[in-house]
Design a protein around this motif. Structure first.
Motif, PDB file in Angstrom:
ATOM      1  N   UNK A  27       6.518 -48.971 -13.379  1.00 22.31           N
ATOM      2  CA  UNK A  27       6.916 -50.337 -13.743  1.00 22.31           C
ATOM      3  C   UNK A  27       6.155 -50.821 -14.972  1.00 22.31           C
ATOM      4  N   UNK A  28       4.850 -50.545 -15.042  1.00 26.93           N
ATOM      5  CA  UNK A  28       4.050 -50.961 -16.211  1.00 26.93           C
ATOM      6  C   UNK A  28       4.584 -50.324 -17.491  1.00 26.93           C
ATOM      7  N   UNK A  29       4.859 -49.032 -17.427  1.00 26.93           N
ATOM      8  CA  UNK A  29       5.360 -48.337 -18.612  1.00 26.93           C
ATOM      9  C   UNK A  29       6.725 -48.879 -19.028  1.00 26.93           C
ATOM     10  N   UNK A  30       7.604 -49.093 -18.062  1.00 24.12           N
ATOM     11  CA  UNK A  30       8.960 -49.559 -18.381  1.00 24.12           C
ATOM     12  C   UNK A  30       8.999 -50.990 -18.890  1.00 24.12           C
ATOM     13  N   UNK A  31       7.926 -51.754 -18.719  1.00 21.75           N
ATOM     14  CA  UNK A  31       7.856 -53.113 -19.268  1.00 21.75           C
ATOM     15  C   UNK A  31       7.619 -53.103 -20.772  1.00 21.75           C
ATOM     16  N   UNK A  32       7.129 -51.998 -21.297  1.00 21.36           N
ATOM     17  CA  UNK A  32       6.894 -51.904 -22.739  1.00 21.36           C
ATOM     18  C   UNK A  32       8.228 -51.797 -23.471  1.00 21.36           C
ATOM     19  N   UNK A  33       8.319 -52.449 -24.638  1.00 25.31           N
ATOM     20  CA  UNK A  33       9.548 -52.405 -25.436  1.00 25.31           C
ATOM     21  C   UNK A  33       9.867 -50.977 -25.847  1.00 25.31           C
ATOM     22  N   UNK A  34      11.122 -50.588 -25.669  1.00 24.27           N
ATOM     23  CA  UNK A  34      11.584 -49.281 -26.127  1.00 24.27           C
ATOM     24  C   UNK A  34      11.147 -48.113 -25.267  1.00 24.27           C
ATOM     25  N   UNK A  35      10.680 -48.369 -24.044  1.00 24.59           N
ATOM     26  CA  UNK A  35      10.166 -47.300 -23.184  1.00 24.59           C
ATOM     27  C   UNK A  35      11.054 -47.114 -21.958  1.00 24.59           C
ATOM     28  N   UNK A  52       9.339 -44.891 -31.158  1.00 28.65           N
ATOM     29  CA  UNK A  52       8.081 -44.868 -31.908  1.00 28.65           C
ATOM     30  C   UNK A  52       7.957 -46.048 -32.866  1.00 28.65           C
ATOM     31  N   UNK A  53       9.062 -46.677 -33.206  1.00 29.97           N
ATOM     32  CA  UNK A  53       9.004 -47.856 -34.070  1.00 29.97           C
ATOM     33  C   UNK A  53       8.556 -49.091 -33.292  1.00 29.97           C
ATOM     34  N   UNK A  54       8.670 -49.044 -31.951  1.00 27.54           N
ATOM     35  CA  UNK A  54       8.344 -50.209 -31.125  1.00 27.54           C
ATOM     36  C   UNK A  54       7.027 -50.066 -30.379  1.00 27.54           C
ATOM     37  N   UNK A  55       6.597 -48.842 -30.115  1.00 25.67           N
ATOM     38  CA  UNK A  55       5.401 -48.633 -29.304  1.00 25.67           C
ATOM     39  C   UNK A  55       4.650 -47.402 -29.790  1.00 25.67           C
ATOM     40  N   UNK A  56       3.328 -47.491 -29.740  1.00 29.73           N
ATOM     41  CA  UNK A  56       2.462 -46.374 -30.119  1.00 29.73           C
ATOM     42  C   UNK A  56       2.076 -45.585 -28.862  1.00 29.73           C
ATOM     43  N   UNK A  57       1.842 -44.288 -28.961  1.00 33.26           N
ATOM     44  CA  UNK A  57       1.414 -43.505 -27.797  1.00 33.26           C
ATOM     45  C   UNK A  57       0.170 -44.078 -27.117  1.00 33.26           C
ATOM     46  N   UNK A  58      -0.721 -44.675 -27.903  1.00 35.59           N
ATOM     47  CA  UNK A  58      -1.935 -45.264 -27.331  1.00 35.59           C
ATOM     48  C   UNK A  58      -1.600 -46.401 -26.367  1.00 35.59           C
ATOM     49  N   UNK A  59      -0.493 -47.107 -26.630  1.00 37.40           N
ATOM     50  CA  UNK A  59      -0.068 -48.190 -25.739  1.00 37.40           C
ATOM     51  C   UNK A  59       0.406 -47.636 -24.395  1.00 37.40           C
ATOM     52  N   UNK A  60       0.997 -46.457 -24.408  1.00 38.30           N
ATOM     53  CA  UNK A  60       1.430 -45.813 -23.167  1.00 38.30           C
ATOM     54  C   UNK A  60       0.213 -45.482 -22.310  1.00 38.30           C
ATOM     55  N   UNK A  62      -2.741 -46.852 -22.536  1.00 41.31           N
ATOM     56  CA  UNK A  62      -3.369 -48.113 -22.134  1.00 41.31           C
ATOM     57  C   UNK A  62      -2.660 -48.726 -20.925  1.00 41.31           C
ATOM     58  N   UNK A  63      -1.336 -48.604 -20.856  1.00 45.09           N
ATOM     59  CA  UNK A  63      -0.589 -49.144 -19.713  1.00 45.09           C
ATOM     60  C   UNK A  63      -0.974 -48.419 -18.428  1.00 45.09           C
ATOM     61  N   UNK A  64      -1.166 -47.116 -18.513  1.00 45.91           N
ATOM     62  CA  UNK A  64      -1.585 -46.336 -17.339  1.00 45.91           C
ATOM     63  C   UNK A  64      -3.013 -46.717 -16.948  1.00 45.91           C
ATOM     64  N   UNK A  65      -3.882 -46.803 -17.931  1.00 45.95           N
ATOM     65  CA  UNK A  65      -5.288 -47.114 -17.657  1.00 45.95           C
ATOM     66  C   UNK A  65      -5.469 -48.538 -17.138  1.00 45.95           C
ATOM     67  N   UNK A  66      -4.561 -49.441 -17.473  1.00 39.38           N
ATOM     68  CA  UNK A  66      -4.643 -50.818 -16.982  1.00 39.38           C
ATOM     69  C   UNK A  66      -4.460 -50.875 -15.464  1.00 39.38           C
ATOM     70  N   UNK A  67      -3.875 -49.829 -14.898  1.00 41.21           N
ATOM     71  CA  UNK A  67      -3.691 -49.752 -13.448  1.00 41.21           C
ATOM     72  C   UNK A  67      -4.837 -48.989 -12.792  1.00 41.21           C
ATOM     73  N   UNK A  68      -5.879 -48.682 -13.551  1.00 42.37           N
ATOM     74  CA  UNK A  68      -7.048 -47.998 -12.991  1.00 42.37           C
ATOM     75  C   UNK A  68      -6.904 -46.496 -12.905  1.00 42.37           C
ATOM     76  N   UNK A  69      -5.941 -45.932 -13.608  1.00 44.70           N
ATOM     77  CA  UNK A  69      -5.735 -44.492 -13.625  1.00 44.70           C
ATOM     78  C   UNK A  69      -6.092 -43.946 -14.998  1.00 44.70           C
ATOM     79  N   UNK A  70      -6.078 -42.646 -15.132  1.00 41.00           N
ATOM     80  CA  UNK A  70      -6.365 -42.018 -16.422  1.00 41.00           C
ATOM     81  C   UNK A  70      -5.143 -41.219 -16.888  1.00 41.00           C
ATOM     82  N   UNK A  71      -4.864 -41.294 -18.163  1.00 39.48           N
ATOM     83  CA  UNK A  71      -3.793 -40.507 -18.789  1.00 39.48           C
ATOM     84  C   UNK A  71      -4.358 -39.894 -20.056  1.00 39.48           C
TER      85      UNK A  71
END
Length: 72
Positions: A27-35, A52-60, A62-71
């Motif tokens: 759900x966190x990842x799918x909330x990002x624009x263009x994902x 890639x014009x809407x989101x950087x890989x680092x944002x992906x 960061x979305x995973x890490x915001x949930x307390x996980x590592x990617x």
């Protein structure tokens, strides 16, 4: 007409302890624009298609890490 720079990445994710974790991350990842993402708890990976014009890989990551996980 705008064009999209569609990219795909398989993100290994560590720290998921249940299917609910996978659902939250998805759900966190799918909330990002263009994902569009699908997280598989069994394989501990997220299959992510993104614009890639809407989101950087680092944002992906960061979305995973915001949930307390590592990617990576």
């Amino acid at each position: 007409m705008a064009t999209t720079d569609s990219q795909h990445v398989d993100l290994p994710i560590t720290g998921m302890t249940c299917a609910s974790c996978a659902n939250r991350i998805e759900r966190r990842l799918n909330k990002l624009d263009g994902v569009t993402a699908t997280v598989n708890y069994a394989t501990e990976k997220a299959a992510v298609d993104y614009d890639a014009a809407a989101v950087e890989p680092e944002q992906l990551v960061a979305a995973v890490e915001a949930d307390g996980r590592s990617a990576w």
